[in-house]
Design a protein around this motif. Structure first.
Motif: not given
Length: 197
Positions: A134, A184, A187-188, A190-195
């Protein structure tokens, strides 16, 4: 009776030059080996590994598994070695690196850098894996190519900095840990890109 012809003076001169040259090369080689052996005693030699471990007994969570990132550093040189820093590097062509202070150190840890190790002594550094991911996943995303996590994991290294010569060593991360770190980071990312949409 066998009679030997005298050597031609020109050939004799060339032969003397050749022998002088070979003697010079031998002397230079001997000096080089002596200097190399002398410097070898002043070089740091260490081994290190970065793996994933599971702690089965955690004081605040009895009987609960807690994964940890575990780094082990051993001094193999004939004199004390001072471990100054721990870090990571990645990349197939260009090396991307960053160093961290082990502020997440937990049980199983010797103590944080700097630490001096005598010959044959080993230092252990342990980080709770969830907290490590994290807090370091953002940096990993920036440093680690994550298009193919399994390939990226093969080019992920733990770096150990010492105060001697050479001052920086790198060792390949355990494949299981490497894949987990790469996934990890991916995934982080991809999550930042979606956000950001």
């Amino acid at each position: 009776m066998i009679t030997l012809k005298p050597i031609d003076p020109v050939w004799k001169e060339w032969l003397q030059l050749l022998l002088d040259f070979l003697t010079s090369v031998g002397t230079l080689a001997a000096v080089f080996v002596a200097l190399r052996l002398a410097n070898r005693d002043r070089e740091d030699i260490i081994s290190a590994s970065a793996t994933k471990r599971i702690y089965l007994s955690v004081p605040d969570q009895p009987n609960n598994e807690q994964p940890a990132l575990f780094i082990e550093v051993t001094n193999l040189s004939s004199r004390p070695v001072s471990v100054r820093r721990i870090g990571w590097s990645s990349g197939m062509v260009w090396n991307r690196r960053f160093f961290q202070m082990p502020d997440l150190l937990e049980r199983g840890t010797t103590k944080g850098p700097p630490i001096t190790l005598d010959y044959g002594k080993t230092a252990y550094f342990s980080f709770p894996l969830d907290e490590f991911l994290s807090q370091n996943a953002i940096t990993l995303c920036a440093k680690l190519p994550t298009i193919l996590p399994s390939l990226a994991a093969r080019f992920l290294f733990v770096e150990i900095g010492t105060s001697g010569n050479p001052s920086n060593f790198r060792f390949r991360v355990d494949p299981l840990l490497g894949r987990e770190l790469a996934k990890s980071a991916r995934q982080r990312k991809l999550n930042n890109h979606r956000g950001s949409r």
